[in-house]
Write a protein that holds these residues in place. Structure first.
Motif, mmCIF file in Angstrom:
data_model
loop_
_atom_site.group_PDB
_atom_site.id
_atom_site.type_symbol
_atom_site.label_atom_id
_atom_site.label_comp_id
_atom_site.label_asym_id
_atom_site.label_seq_id
_atom_site.Cartn_x
_atom_site.Cartn_y
_atom_site.Cartn_z
ATOM 1 N N VAL A 107 0.806 -1.320 -0.075
ATOM 2 C CA VAL A 107 0.087 0.004 -0.102
ATOM 3 C C VAL A 107 0.855 1.325 0.047
ATOM 4 C CG1 VAL A 107 -1.869 1.221 1.289
ATOM 5 C CG2 VAL A 107 -2.062 -1.230 1.202
ATOM 6 N N LYS A 108 1.834 1.422 0.744
ATOM 7 C CA LYS A 108 2.666 2.533 1.181
ATOM 8 C C LYS A 108 3.406 2.693 -0.263
ATOM 9 C CE LYS A 108 3.589 2.133 5.936
ATOM 10 N NZ LYS A 108 4.510 1.935 7.058
ATOM 11 N N GLN A 109 3.948 1.543 -0.943
ATOM 12 C CA GLN A 109 4.631 1.551 -2.387
ATOM 13 C C GLN A 109 3.827 2.182 -3.318
ATOM 14 O OE1 GLN A 109 8.000 0.678 -2.840
ATOM 15 N NE2 GLN A 109 7.492 1.581 -4.939
ATOM 16 N N ALA A 110 2.567 1.587 -3.293
ATOM 17 C CA ALA A 110 1.635 2.240 -4.381
ATOM 18 C C ALA A 110 1.329 3.762 -4.172
ATOM 19 C CB ALA A 110 0.391 1.464 -4.449
ATOM 20 N N VAL A 111 1.001 4.165 -2.924
ATOM 21 C CA VAL A 111 0.412 5.554 -2.844
ATOM 22 C C VAL A 111 1.721 6.687 -2.643
ATOM 23 C CG1 VAL A 111 -0.741 6.897 -0.971
ATOM 24 C CG2 VAL A 111 -1.562 4.704 -1.591
ATOM 25 N N VAL A 112 2.678 6.047 -2.082
ATOM 26 C CA VAL A 112 3.820 7.186 -1.823
ATOM 27 C C VAL A 112 5.001 6.696 -2.595
ATOM 28 C CG1 VAL A 112 5.547 8.107 0.173
ATOM 29 C CG2 VAL A 112 3.130 7.454 0.590
ATOM 30 N N GLY A 113 5.266 5.634 -3.186
ATOM 31 C CA GLY A 113 6.415 5.320 -4.059
ATOM 32 C C GLY A 113 7.659 4.845 -3.163
ATOM 33 N N TYR A 114 7.196 4.449 -1.897
ATOM 34 C CA TYR A 114 8.164 3.856 -0.863
ATOM 35 C C TYR A 114 7.716 3.295 0.220
ATOM 36 C CZ TYR A 114 11.987 4.141 2.666
ATOM 37 O OH TYR A 114 12.970 3.840 3.722
ATOM 38 N N GLY A 115 8.119 1.797 0.149
ATOM 39 C CA GLY A 115 7.326 0.945 1.082
ATOM 40 C C GLY A 115 7.582 1.114 2.535
ATOM 41 N N ARG A 116 8.584 2.124 2.955
ATOM 42 C CA ARG A 116 8.776 2.249 4.326
ATOM 43 C C ARG A 116 8.453 3.391 4.751
ATOM 44 N NH1 ARG A 116 9.339 -3.095 5.370
ATOM 45 N NH2 ARG A 116 11.309 -4.058 4.593
ATOM 46 N N ALA A 117 7.548 4.194 3.849
ATOM 47 C CA ALA A 117 7.005 5.560 4.296
ATOM 48 C C ALA A 117 6.268 5.484 5.655
ATOM 49 C CB ALA A 117 5.989 6.154 3.080
ATOM 50 N N ALA A 118 6.430 6.845 6.023
ATOM 51 C CA ALA A 118 5.724 7.041 7.478
ATOM 52 C C ALA A 118 4.222 7.345 7.332
ATOM 53 C CB ALA A 118 6.261 8.413 7.921
ATOM 54 N N LYS A 119 3.497 7.038 8.317
ATOM 55 C CA LYS A 119 1.854 7.055 8.165
ATOM 56 C C LYS A 119 1.782 8.372 7.737
ATOM 57 C CE LYS A 119 -0.849 4.837 11.191
ATOM 58 N NZ LYS A 119 -1.962 4.291 10.268
#
Length: 167
Positions: A107-119
């Motif tokens: 989900v983070k990868q798809a929305v932000v482009g980075y799988g370890r993105a902060a909430k």
């Protein structure tokens, strides 16, 4: 294409419904289903199921996506979330919908482009991608919209691979 995303929980289950038309995402509705801590677990699950049934009947999504259970330190919490996921999946299947499941990393990868993105980064992107005046609250609602966006991106990619356009 109408997509519903679910962030399951027994106390709060967030849902977010978006429409995907071509490359445009637009928000249809978002909210949460809550249960009272004084309710028994079976009553909480029944309430969640009935409310999800009503949401699915009212908005008639064609796609259903739910966040996968990630590792929880608290086993009791993990089991409760797993039960809420099961109820949400049952409501989807009973409504004739296929179920797509995504990990928080996906989900983070798809929305932000980075799988370890902060909430906070995910919430900012949900607001920006959907043109919302503010981040949806509580967090479970923003997370549900992020799951819906993730699935919409998956649908777009799958259509491109097949050489189709979505609309």
């Amino acid at each position: 294409m109408r997509v519903i995303g679910i962030d399951p929980g027994t106390a709060i289950t967030g849902y977010g419904i978006i429409d995907l038309e071509g490359n445009r995402l637009s928000v249809v509705a978002y909210d949460c289903i809550t249960t009272q801590p004084t309710m028994s677990m079976p009553s909480r699950l029944q309430h969640l199921y009935r409310q999800l049934e009503m949401v699915l009947r009212h908005y008639r999504p064609r796609q259903f996506a739910v966040e996968e259970l990630f590792f929880q330190k608290n086993v009791r919490t993990a089991l409760a979330v797993g039960q809420a996921r099961g109820v949400a999946i049952l409501a989807a299947v009973n409504a004739g919908l296929a179920v797509a499941e995504y990990t928080p990393l996906q989900v983070k990868q798809a929305v932000v482009g980075y799988g370890r993105a902060a909430k906070e980064q995910v919430q900012y992107m949900v607001r920006a991608l959907l043109g919302l005046p503010e981040v949806p609250r509580p967090d479970d609602v923003a997370d549900a919209l992020a799951v819906a966006i993730c699935h919409a991106h998956y649908l777009q990619s799958a259509a491109r691979i097949r050489g189709e356009t979505r609309g």
